[in-house]
Design an enzyme around this catalytic site. Structure first.
Site, PDB file in Angstrom:
ATOM      1  N   ASP A  51       1.043   5.237  -0.617  1.00 10.79           N
ATOM      2  CA  ASP A  51       0.374   6.512  -0.843  1.00 10.79           C
ATOM      3  C   ASP A  51       1.096   7.273  -1.950  1.00 10.79           C
ATOM      4  OD1 ASP A  51      -1.733   6.567   1.131  1.00 10.79           O
ATOM      5  OD2 ASP A  51      -0.158   6.657   2.633  1.00 10.79           O
ATOM      6  N   ASP A 106      -7.723   2.724   1.598  1.00 10.51           N
ATOM      7  CA  ASP A 106      -7.360   3.779   2.548  1.00 10.51           C
ATOM      8  C   ASP A 106      -8.090   5.083   2.273  1.00 10.51           C
ATOM      9  OD1 ASP A 106      -5.937   4.664   4.788  1.00 10.51           O
ATOM     10  OD2 ASP A 106      -4.314   5.480   3.573  1.00 10.51           O
ATOM     11  N   HIS A 154       0.860  -1.184   0.000  1.00  4.69           N
ATOM     12  CA  HIS A 154       0.000   0.000   0.000  1.00  4.69           C
ATOM     13  C   HIS A 154       0.899   1.237   0.000  1.00  4.69           C
ATOM     14  CE1 HIS A 154      -3.281   2.691   0.838  1.00  4.69           C
ATOM     15  NE2 HIS A 154      -2.628   3.165   1.877  1.00  4.69           N
TER      16      HIS A 154
END
Length: 436
Positions: A264, A374, A262
């Site tokens: 960002d 998220d 994951h």
């Protein structure tokens, strides 16, 4: 029955930490290290490889905030190591408790080919398995001295987030730069004991299975000569073979694990650092795919794929091959993992138009899932947009983080304001991270 669980469990932790893990590398020899600090922003790979470095030693400080340093490590595999597996241990000064939030590196061969990424929990590069002895080793590391902003007390004010205010004080010290013999039997023993130790903690205390594991772990620890871990690791593993081979109860779930990172696209680092983080991750995963034939990795966000293609063509070539082999999987169908509160419907539709077009044109892949693990909140019209984009399901988990309302389901049909329903799933661990 005498309850000695705490004794065995504490013994397991101590023996693992103090004796078994250090024995994974039973012999080592230092590498020679030199460094060139790039002025300003990161430079092209070719420039970093041909720069003139100056000597640096383990223990020396390096790395101004947001700087890039190119390390060159050289050495010779000792002749007496012939027939053994050898790795380079390249510790830039990592804190193993903070992967993703500090210095990282990407290792290159002299010809500019990427090898793999370096991070706090991944500090090794395989040299040979086995080696012949006498091999000359030369590796280059593009090291990013990203400062620790999130620290152990998160979200406090800091001057480190902006290069204009961060200063030039070195952030790290080189911790280890060695060639080392890798003992796979000891490494496998570490994994066996970690798995069983973690499994024990999840089982009910009054269940027979927990005690079977405890006794097997105890026998394994008894089989280890703490003065000769490498010579007795195989015997310890033999004591664990039975409980590792025993399946769970027939009613238990069968788990299929697919890797995912994951990342960002914009968070605690400059956007250009996301470009490099994605390249490091993709390098690590394609290397792992080559070593582990059953491993599958999924990566979302077409923007991050496009960054690899634009900025790291040498990594992109490996990614394309892995996708064509069916083992590096494009996921999500959106350009980025978009916020869905502030953008209008047109903006969210464009996420799917551009994201799905990229995966179709590059790989012929039609994504049927929306992937938003998220995203902070969800527009009531999103099911309609997902369905109109040709997708059939949504993965998220963020609602499970509510401090006020406990969401009652993990798998359900989400009905939007126009009546459109989309199959939705929250991973039951209630986070986008999962350590198994």
């Amino acid at each position: 029955m005498h309850d000695d669980r705490a004794l065995v469990e504490n013994r397991l932790k101590r023996v693992l930490d103090e004796r078994i893990r250090p024995a994974v590398y039973p012999a080592s020899t230092p590498l020679d290290v030199a460094v060139w600090h790039a002025p300003g922003e990161p430079v092209p790979v070719a420039e970093g490889l041909t720069a003139s470095p100056a000597p640096i030693a383990v223990g020396d400080a390096w790395g101004a905030p947001w700087g890039t340093s190119w390390f060159t490590v050289t050495g010779t595999v000792p002749a007496e190591w012939a027939g053994r597996t050898v790795e380079a241990i390249l510790d830039l000064g990592f804190d193993e408790n903070m992967p993703g939030f500090q210095c990282e590196g990407l290792v290159y061969r002299p010809d500019g080919g990427p090898v793999k990424g370096l991070n706090p929990r991944n500090q090794w590069v395989r040299i040979g398995a086995p080696v012949e002895g006498g091999e000359e080793v030369r590796l280059h590391i593009e090291a990013a001295s990203n400062p620790v902003i999130l620290d152990y007390h998160p979200f406090l004010p800091t001057k480190l987030g902006d290069r204009e205010t961060a200063g030039s004080e070195p952030q790290y010290r080189l911790a280890r730069m060695d060639l080392a013999v890798f003992d796979e039997t000891v490494w496998q023993l570490v994994i066996d004991l970690e798995v069983l130790g973690e499994l024990m903690a999840e089982l009910p205390v009054d269940g027979a299975r927990r005690w079977e594991l405890l006794r097997a772990v105890e026998r394994a620890l008894d089989a280890i000569d703490l003065q000769d871990v490498n010579g007795t690791a195989a015997a310890a593993r033999a004591e664990l073979a039975g409980v590792l081979a025993t399946p769970a109860a027939p009613s238990a779930h069968r788990i299929s694990a697919v890797g995912h990172a994951h990342i960002d696209s914009a968070w605690l680092w400059p956007l250009r650092e996301t470009v490099r983080k994605v390249a490091r991750t993709a390098s690590n995963m394609t290397a792992l795919l080559e070593d582990e034939p059953e491993f599958v990795f999924a990566m979302s966000q077409a923007q991050q794929w496009a960054w690899i293609k634009e900025h790291r063509p040498e990594v992109w070539a490996r990614v394309v091959k892995a996708v064509n082999d069916g083992r590096f999987v494009p996921a999500g169908g959106m350009w980025v993992e978009s916020d869905t509160n502030m953008p209008g419907s047109e903006a969210m539709a464009r996420q799917f138009v551009h994201g799905k077009r990229f995966f179709l044109e590059e790989f012929g892949v039609e994504n049927e899932e929306a992937w938003l693990p998220d995203t902070f909140g969800f527009a009531a019209g999103l099911p309609q947009i997902i369905k109109a984009a040709g997708s059939k399901r949504l993965l998220t988990q963020k609602i499970s983080w509510s401090q006020v309302n406990k969401f009652p389901h993990h798998t359900f049909l989400w009905e939007g304001i126009d009546g459109t329903r989309i199959f939705t799933h929250f991973p039951p661990v209630d986070t986008y991270n999962c350590s198994m």
